[in-house]
Enzyme design. Sequence first.
Site, PDB file in Angstrom:
ATOM      1  CD  GLU A 148      12.594   4.352   8.651  1.00  0.00           C
ATOM      2  OE1 GLU A 148      12.626   5.190   9.585  1.00  0.00           O
ATOM      3  OE2 GLU A 148      12.497   4.668   7.465  1.00  0.00           O
ATOM      4  CE  LYS A 167      -1.686   3.004   2.879  1.00  0.00           C
ATOM      5  NZ  LYS A 167      -1.698   4.184   2.001  1.00  0.00           N
ATOM      6  CD  GLU A 172       9.686  12.654  12.067  1.00  0.00           C
ATOM      7  OE1 GLU A 172       8.594  12.089  12.232  1.00  0.00           O
ATOM      8  OE2 GLU A 172      10.657  12.102  11.502  1.00  0.00           O
ATOM      9  N   GLY A 203      -4.659   4.934   4.623  1.00  0.00           N
ATOM     10  CA  GLY A 203      -4.148   4.156   5.747  1.00  0.00           C
ATOM     11  C   GLY A 203      -5.247   3.543   6.598  1.00  0.00           C
ATOM     12  N   PRO A 204      -6.211   4.371   7.039  1.00  0.00           N
ATOM     13  CG  PRO A 204      -7.179   6.196   8.101  1.00  0.00           C
ATOM     14  CD  PRO A 204      -6.264   5.835   6.969  1.00  0.00           C
ATOM     15  CB  CYS A 212      12.645   9.191   8.775  1.00  0.00           C
ATOM     16  SG  CYS A 212      13.465   8.098   7.635  1.00  0.00           S
TER      17      CYS A 212
END
Length: 486
Positions: A259, A184, A393, A217-218, A293
């Site tokens: 990650e 996905k 972040e 995502g959901p 990241c």
Amino acid sequence: MSNSGEGPATEEDAMESRDKLYIGGSWVAPQGTGVIEVINSATEEVIGTVPEGTPEDVDAAARAAAAAFPAWSATSVDERSKFLLRVQEGLTARTPELATLISQELGMPFTLSNLIQVGLPVMNFYNAAQVVTAFPFEEEIGNSLIVREPVGVVGCITPWNYPLHQIALKVAFALAAGCTVVVKPSEVTPLNAFVLADIFDEVGLPAGVFNLVSGTGPVVGEAIATHPQVDMISFTGSTRAGKRVMELASQSVKRVALELGGKSANVILEDADLQAAVPSGVSACFLNSGQTCSALTRMLVPRNRLAEVEQMVVETAETYTPGDPFDAATRLGPLVSAIQRDRVRGYVRKGIEEGARLLTGGEEAPDGLDKGYYVRPTVFSDVRPDMTIAQEEIFGPVLSIIPYDTEEEAIDIANGTLYGLAGGVWAGDKAHAEAVARRLRAGQVEVNGGGFNPLAPFGGYKQSGIGREAGQFGLEEFLEVKALQR
Ligand code: NDP
């Protein structure tokens, strides 16, 4: 879209609308009717659409992957590595097209997209082929033969910041191990994943080994994380979503590799060569407009060198003029989306409110850029370790300079967040830098600017994640261990 030599494809070429998902070796109609629009982050125009997948699509993909697993896991290493090398060739041939797409979806300057956004995936497919060929799948311990076997069906959920690279790190190594996959991609940058699926189709990968379901995502992500025929989830993205995926995956005790985010420190020690450390540190924060990241977003500086460093940082930061990703002079493209731009500007506001000293940049749109999700390259100094901008972040071009008095204090500050993904240490003496690097609780640390190594394990301590990607460690993530007592 056509291949057009080394330069980007034209805007006219670039409209990319996909109405099918890649499941069981064919392009199939999705079971729902929803469509996701893909936006050009510099022009704010729609550049394509992809299907908004459903749990039913995930079910079909997971079943296809499970059906393909017995035969794929029984192939020889040689056969699998040949497929990976064919994909590497396919990606190489389509580099200009992919780099154009990613520069449009994400906003990274085109020249860098070529090198990084496509160059790294090409390298990952090559590396996976090499690593699996050399990997010792069996060893003896006393009367036991230890064999390593593929985990099974891997659900790969990926973000938008290095979209194809993050897919490649999962898919190339999972396939090399003998696993099958359901991918996905991020709903914000999905188009490049469809080109990858085209390539898998062209190289004749057996049906069901690679499956692609676009969506949110959901819905699609959670359906993958809970599907009974998915054996492992490999996730890259925010710590928030990673926790949710882990919670869902725990219901069926799936393996989970995460990650996640970072708030990495670049520790500049008193005797460091500032001429080398400062430009490198700014670049390690601003690459991809700060949407990395492992970005080194906190620069830790001895208080007695603060003024000197501040001046150099500002001079360097101001060379990062935001602009059109397709202009060869641009070093800083827009952020990926309006949501992300607003989030980053909110952090800049918060930094000012909490009393950090703004050296350059700010929350206003850069001059002359009223379209596109641009943010000024921003630097704060006198940032205290407990401030929001030193703890959370930001994922934008925002650097926080944090002064310290002693080396012990610097190490405490560096380790003083929830994260532990990456770091940097600079010292006049390399052995000294290395000794401090060993004390950082982080998965990767650059010593005096040591270069990125695509074969080195990548992943985090603490809430930056679980597991490692890339190279041999990345392959091992997708292997189970069995002991045969003889
Ligand atoms: P997310 O973590 O939300 O997205 C990453 C992937 O996870 C996407 O494919 C997303 O789907 C999917 N996802 C989201 N929610 C779920 C869920 N409940 N179950 C399963 N999958 C899910 O990152 P964002 O895009 O929202 O970015 C937000 C912040 O995350 C950034 O500001 C940054 O701090 C951090 N981030 C960190 C990254 C990293 O590499 N460490 C990468 C990207 C973001 P969808 O397509 O719907 O977004």
